[in-house]
Design a protein around this motif. Structure first.
Motif, PDB file in Angstrom:
ATOM      1  N   VAL A  97       9.386  -7.731   8.248  1.00  0.00           N
ATOM      2  CA  VAL A  97       9.902  -6.520   7.595  1.00  0.00           C
ATOM      3  C   VAL A  97       8.858  -6.047   6.581  1.00  0.00           C
ATOM      4  CG1 VAL A  97      11.709  -5.649   6.067  1.00  0.00           C
ATOM      5  CG2 VAL A  97      12.272  -7.290   7.883  1.00  0.00           C
ATOM      6  N   VAL A  98       8.370  -4.829   6.766  1.00  0.00           N
ATOM      7  CA  VAL A  98       7.339  -4.359   5.829  1.00  0.00           C
ATOM      8  C   VAL A  98       7.771  -3.053   5.156  1.00  0.00           C
ATOM      9  CG1 VAL A  98       5.439  -5.494   7.058  1.00  0.00           C
ATOM     10  CG2 VAL A  98       6.011  -3.121   7.627  1.00  0.00           C
ATOM     11  N   ALA A  99       7.329  -2.903   3.913  1.00  0.00           N
ATOM     12  CA  ALA A  99       7.609  -1.676   3.154  1.00  0.00           C
ATOM     13  C   ALA A  99       6.384  -0.770   3.231  1.00  0.00           C
ATOM     14  CB  ALA A  99       7.901  -2.024   1.701  1.00  0.00           C
ATOM     15  N   VAL A 100       6.621   0.522   3.405  1.00  0.00           N
ATOM     16  CA  VAL A 100       5.530   1.509   3.422  1.00  0.00           C
ATOM     17  C   VAL A 100       5.763   2.505   2.293  1.00  0.00           C
ATOM     18  CG1 VAL A 100       4.536   3.453   4.713  1.00  0.00           C
ATOM     19  CG2 VAL A 100       5.026   1.298   5.897  1.00  0.00           C
ATOM     20  N   PHE A 101       4.769   2.626   1.415  1.00  0.00           N
ATOM     21  CA  PHE A 101       4.836   3.572   0.295  1.00  0.00           C
ATOM     22  C   PHE A 101       3.855   4.706   0.559  1.00  0.00           C
ATOM     23  CE2 PHE A 101       7.000   1.472  -3.376  1.00  0.00           C
ATOM     24  CZ  PHE A 101       7.417   0.340  -2.695  1.00  0.00           C
ATOM     25  N   GLY A 102       4.356   5.925   0.452  1.00  0.00           N
ATOM     26  CA  GLY A 102       3.470   7.058   0.755  1.00  0.00           C
ATOM     27  C   GLY A 102       3.168   7.909  -0.458  1.00  0.00           C
ATOM     28  N   PRO A 103       2.006   8.610  -0.421  1.00  0.00           N
ATOM     29  CA  PRO A 103       1.669   9.559  -1.485  1.00  0.00           C
ATOM     30  C   PRO A 103       2.157  10.966  -1.111  1.00  0.00           C
ATOM     31  CG  PRO A 103      -0.201   9.353  -0.036  1.00  0.00           C
ATOM     32  CD  PRO A 103       0.934   8.563   0.600  1.00  0.00           C
ATOM     33  N   TYR A 104       1.988  11.891  -2.037  1.00  0.00           N
ATOM     34  CA  TYR A 104       2.490  13.246  -1.775  1.00  0.00           C
ATOM     35  C   TYR A 104       1.466  14.151  -1.114  1.00  0.00           C
ATOM     36  CZ  TYR A 104      -0.166  14.343  -6.007  1.00  0.00           C
ATOM     37  OH  TYR A 104      -1.164  14.486  -6.917  1.00  0.00           O
ATOM     38  N   ASN A 105       0.190  13.777  -1.174  1.00  0.00           N
ATOM     39  CA  ASN A 105      -0.821  14.762  -0.736  1.00  0.00           C
ATOM     40  C   ASN A 105      -0.869  14.941   0.779  1.00  0.00           C
ATOM     41  OD1 ASN A 105      -1.984  12.212  -0.444  1.00  0.00           O
ATOM     42  ND2 ASN A 105      -4.044  12.990  -0.719  1.00  0.00           N
ATOM     43  N   PHE A 106      -0.585  13.855   1.509  1.00  0.00           N
ATOM     44  CA  PHE A 106      -0.406  13.938   2.966  1.00  0.00           C
ATOM     45  C   PHE A 106       0.933  13.270   3.259  1.00  0.00           C
ATOM     46  CE2 PHE A 106      -4.928  14.684   3.014  1.00  0.00           C
ATOM     47  CZ  PHE A 106      -5.159  15.413   4.163  1.00  0.00           C
ATOM     48  N   PRO A 107       2.049  13.953   3.008  1.00  0.00           N
ATOM     49  CA  PRO A 107       3.348  13.278   3.087  1.00  0.00           C
ATOM     50  C   PRO A 107       3.739  12.891   4.502  1.00  0.00           C
ATOM     51  CG  PRO A 107       3.627  15.640   2.738  1.00  0.00           C
ATOM     52  CD  PRO A 107       2.158  15.367   2.621  1.00  0.00           C
ATOM     53  N   ALA A 129       9.574  -3.041  -3.940  1.00  0.00           N
ATOM     54  CA  ALA A 129       8.419  -3.953  -4.040  1.00  0.00           C
ATOM     55  C   ALA A 129       8.862  -5.343  -4.502  1.00  0.00           C
ATOM     56  CB  ALA A 129       7.392  -3.370  -4.997  1.00  0.00           C
ATOM     57  N   ALA A 130       9.916  -5.372  -5.296  1.00  0.00           N
ATOM     58  CA  ALA A 130      10.376  -6.663  -5.854  1.00  0.00           C
ATOM     59  C   ALA A 130      11.347  -7.382  -4.926  1.00  0.00           C
ATOM     60  CB  ALA A 130      11.054  -6.405  -7.206  1.00  0.00           C
ATOM     61  N   ASN A 131      11.779  -6.739  -3.873  1.00  0.00           N
ATOM     62  CA  ASN A 131      12.780  -7.371  -3.005  1.00  0.00           C
ATOM     63  C   ASN A 131      12.170  -8.586  -2.279  1.00  0.00           C
ATOM     64  OD1 ASN A 131      14.403  -7.865  -0.497  1.00  0.00           O
ATOM     65  ND2 ASN A 131      15.694  -6.348  -1.523  1.00  0.00           N
ATOM     66  N   PRO A 132      12.779  -9.763  -2.426  1.00  0.00           N
ATOM     67  CA  PRO A 132      12.166 -10.951  -1.814  1.00  0.00           C
ATOM     68  C   PRO A 132      12.207 -10.934  -0.287  1.00  0.00           C
ATOM     69  CG  PRO A 132      14.292 -11.478  -2.843  1.00  0.00           C
ATOM     70  CD  PRO A 132      13.980 -10.057  -3.213  1.00  0.00           C
ATOM     71  N   GLY A 133      12.990 -10.023   0.291  1.00  0.00           N
ATOM     72  CA  GLY A 133      13.148 -10.007   1.748  1.00  0.00           C
ATOM     73  C   GLY A 133      12.018  -9.318   2.495  1.00  0.00           C
ATOM     74  N   ILE A 134      11.081  -8.688   1.786  1.00  0.00           N
ATOM     75  CA  ILE A 134      10.002  -8.028   2.535  1.00  0.00           C
ATOM     76  C   ILE A 134       8.854  -9.016   2.777  1.00  0.00           C
ATOM     77  CG2 ILE A 134      10.546  -5.662   1.796  1.00  0.00           C
ATOM     78  CD1 ILE A 134       8.207  -5.843  -0.189  1.00  0.00           C
ATOM     79  N   ASP A 135       8.216  -8.851   3.936  1.00  0.00           N
ATOM     80  CA  ASP A 135       7.090  -9.723   4.294  1.00  0.00           C
ATOM     81  C   ASP A 135       5.755  -9.091   3.957  1.00  0.00           C
ATOM     82  OD1 ASP A 135       8.649 -11.839   5.636  1.00  0.00           O
ATOM     83  OD2 ASP A 135       9.196 -10.203   6.993  1.00  0.00           O
ATOM     84  N   GLY A 136       5.787  -7.800   3.654  1.00  0.00           N
ATOM     85  CA  GLY A 136       4.539  -7.136   3.319  1.00  0.00           C
ATOM     86  C   GLY A 136       4.781  -5.759   2.765  1.00  0.00           C
ATOM     87  N   LEU A 137       3.726  -5.196   2.172  1.00  0.00           N
ATOM     88  CA  LEU A 137       3.837  -3.866   1.577  1.00  0.00           C
ATOM     89  C   LEU A 137       2.532  -3.121   1.841  1.00  0.00           C
ATOM     90  CD1 LEU A 137       5.305  -3.197  -1.956  1.00  0.00           C
ATOM     91  CD2 LEU A 137       3.396  -1.882  -1.087  1.00  0.00           C
ATOM     92  N   PHE A 138       2.659  -1.942   2.444  1.00  0.00           N
ATOM     93  CA  PHE A 138       1.483  -1.115   2.743  1.00  0.00           C
ATOM     94  C   PHE A 138       1.587   0.127   1.872  1.00  0.00           C
ATOM     95  CE2 PHE A 138       2.160  -2.767   7.357  1.00  0.00           C
ATOM     96  CZ  PHE A 138       1.812  -4.050   6.958  1.00  0.00           C
ATOM     97  N   PHE A 139       0.591   0.294   1.012  1.00  0.00           N
ATOM     98  CA  PHE A 139       0.686   1.303  -0.036  1.00  0.00           C
ATOM     99  C   PHE A 139      -0.470   2.287   0.027  1.00  0.00           C
ATOM    100  CE2 PHE A 139      -0.809   2.610  -4.248  1.00  0.00           C
ATOM    101  CZ  PHE A 139       0.322   3.188  -4.798  1.00  0.00           C
TER     102      PHE A 139
END
Ligand SMILES: NC(=O)C1=CN([C@@H]2O[C@H](COP(=O)(O)OP(=O)(O)OC[C@H]3O[C@@H](n4cnc5c(N)ncnc54)[C@H](O)[C@@H]3O)[C@@H](O)[C@H]2O)C=CC1
Ligand SMILES: O=C(O)CCC(=O)N[C@@H](CCC(=O)O)C(=O)O
Length: 488
Positions: free
Chosen positions: A138-148, A209-219
């Motif tokens: 399970v991975v989290a993806v964080f996006g910026p606003y400039n290329f939403p 980001a703080a959730n222990p259930g994620i296996d990775g974060l792509f930012f």
């Protein structure tokens, strides 16, 4: 309003109410509540539940869903481009190129997956050595606003392709584009729980980001937030963290034969997307003397004619607005501070209307400023530094904590070779604009610009981990036994 998409259902957020506005008209485009920590947890559970069956699908089955998504993007391209233009302020022609990049990402990611994370095998002794790859989970993806659309897509597509399930936290400044993108995924037949949308501002990001259930974060986002995440993930080698952050990118100009070509390339590097690309040239290094003076005079003359306008203005402008009134104010304040510190305005950036986030291009000579801030100014404000000789230009180009993009405009190949060898950045261009990196190449920076997990073509690398196997269908005693073992 149902702002979140969790486990295949739209539901209302229970966190803070927020809205997005057209940065030029201030018209409200989207309003909804962000996800609370509890809702983040339920999305993590949904993604966890969906993971095994998505990961067990064959690669071809996953590609079929991705291809359907690409087809949906193409069919709804005008609607998506309009949505991007309206919410970010970028002109429609440019928003359309963003949608094209989103659709193209699918085939490129498939090619990259096969090439970089595919399967390989060969004989090794009496067994077969096999290399395969597995998704992280399970991975989290964080996006910026400039290329939403394009930049979150650059993490989501390869992540799903590799078999991960995803929690998508878009920028709070572009929730409408994120919602439309998720609708396209639903239309493409993505199973419930495989992609979950968690709208919200910083608090939602912090909870995810703080959730222990994620296996990775792509930012993808600012260096400040990326650094914070890096600290938060320290001591967690079990989690994969990919950070794509900003830059304070230098563009060095040598005395070239075609001055107009240099001017055009500088403008494309500094002012496209109203300067809101992480690859934009922020510092223009110009030789001292008459040729440099003439180049700057021509650059100022041409830049002062650049059309700036609303995303749907006709004829189309080159530059739209910056993302918000707050961003416009921060940029105007930064310019004022530089001028107060001894910088000279060659072309002052202006905000023609108080209630519209439209800024005209600014070109500021900061050569005389002794304490220059090494910060990314994310807008149409180019800082000029005059240099004495080429060695000094390279030293100045490297005089930054960042290392995303660096460019040289020069007729000399020898100088480019020297620049390439001595500059420190993930993108080093010769006689080409700094912006507009190819999705078929890796994309990432060093220093404060990234954590050595390049994205774009190399995103496959952080979306799956390698599993090396030694395999043989039957267990046999080796012909020669290791000394000290006797099988009686
Ligand atoms: N290197 C690259 O590939 C690119 C880098 N960028 C950089 O992105 C920046 C512009 O994007 P922004 O949206 O302003 O970036 P940002 O860092 O403000 O926000 C990015 C995301 O992080 C979330 N966030 C903010 N604080 C957080 C925290 N403490 N914990 C968890 N999540 C948090 C935000 O809500 C948003 O979803 C620029 O600095 C630009 O250079 C933009 C595009 C590409
Ligand atoms: O991610 C890709 O597929 C290629 C990288 C890319 O599109 N870069 C763009 C935008 C980067 C940004 O500013 O956010 C570029 O180089 O202009």
């Amino acid at each position: 309003m149902n702002s979140l998409y969790i486990a295949g259902s739209w539901l209302a957020g229970q966190g803070e109410l927020f809205e997005s506005r057209n940065p030029v008209t201030q018209h409200v485009l989207w309003a909804g509540n962000g996800a609370t920590a509890e809702q983040v947890e339920s999305a993590v559970q949904a993604a966890r539940q969906a993971f095994p069956s998505w990961a067990r699908r064959s690669l071809e089955e996953r590609i079929a869903v991705l291809d359907a998504f690409a087809a949906t993007l193409k069919r709804r391209a005008d609607e998506i481009a309009r949505c991007i233009g309206e919410e970010t302020g970028k002109p429609l022609w440019e928003a359309a190129t963003e949608v094209t990049s989103m659709a193209n990402k699918i085939a490129i990611s498939v090619q990259s997956y096969r090439e970089r994370t595919g399967e390989k095998s060969g004989p090794l002794g009496d067994a077969t050595a096999v290399l395969r790859h597995k998704p992280h989970g399970v991975v989290a993806v964080f996006g910026p606003y400039n290329f939403p659309g394009h930049l979150p897509n650059g993490h989501i597509v390869p992540a799903l392709l590799a078999g991960n399930t995803v929690l998508f936290k878009p920028s709070e400044l572009t929730p409408k584009v994120a919602e439309l993108t998720v609708q396209c995924w639903i239309e493409a037949g993505l199973p419930a729980g495989v992609l979950n949308l968690l709208q919200g501002a910083r608090e939602t990001g912090i909870a995810l980001a703080a959730n222990p259930g994620i296996d990775g974060l792509f930012f993808t986002g600012s260096s400040r937030t990326g650094n914070h995440l890096h600290q938060q993930f320290s001591g967690r080698p079990d989690k994969i963290l990919a950070l794509e952050m900003g830059g304070n990118n230098p563009l060095v100009v040598d005395e070239v034969a075609d001055m107009d070509a240099a001017v055009y390339t500088i403008i494309q590097s500094a002012f496209i997307s109203a300067g809101q690309r992480c690859t934009c040239a922020r510092r223009l290094l110009v030789p001292q003397g008459a040729w440099g003076d003439a180049l700057l005079a021509r650059l100022v003359a041409v830049s002062s004619t650049i059309e700036v306008g609303a995303f749907d203005q006709q004829p189309a402008p080159f530059m739209g607005s910056v993302i918000s009134l707050a961003a416009a104010k921060a940029l105007m304040d930064a310019q004022e501070l530089m001028l107060a510190n001894g910088a000279v305005a060659l072309l002052e950036m202006t905000q023609p209307q108080d209630q519209a986030a439209l800024l005209t291009p600014g070109i500021i000579d900061v050569t005389g400023v002794t304490e220059r801030e090494d910060e990314e100014l994310f807008g149409p404000l180019l800082q000029v530094i005059r240099y004495h000789d080429f060695e000094a230009a390279i030293a100045e180009a490297n005089n930054t904590q960042y290392g995303l993009a660096a460019g040289l405009l020069s007729d000399s190949e020898a100088r480019y070779q020297q620049f390439w060898l001595e500059s420190r950045a993930g993108i080093v261009n010769w006689n080409k604009q700094l912006t507009g990196a190819a999705s078929t190449a890796p994309f990432g920076g060093v220093g404060a610009s990234g954590n050595h997990r390049a994205s774009a073509y190399y995103a496959a690398d952080y979306c799956a981990y390698p599993v090396a196997s030694l395999e043989t269908p039957s267990l046999v005693v080796p012909a020669t036994l290791t000394p000290g073992i006797t099988l009686i």
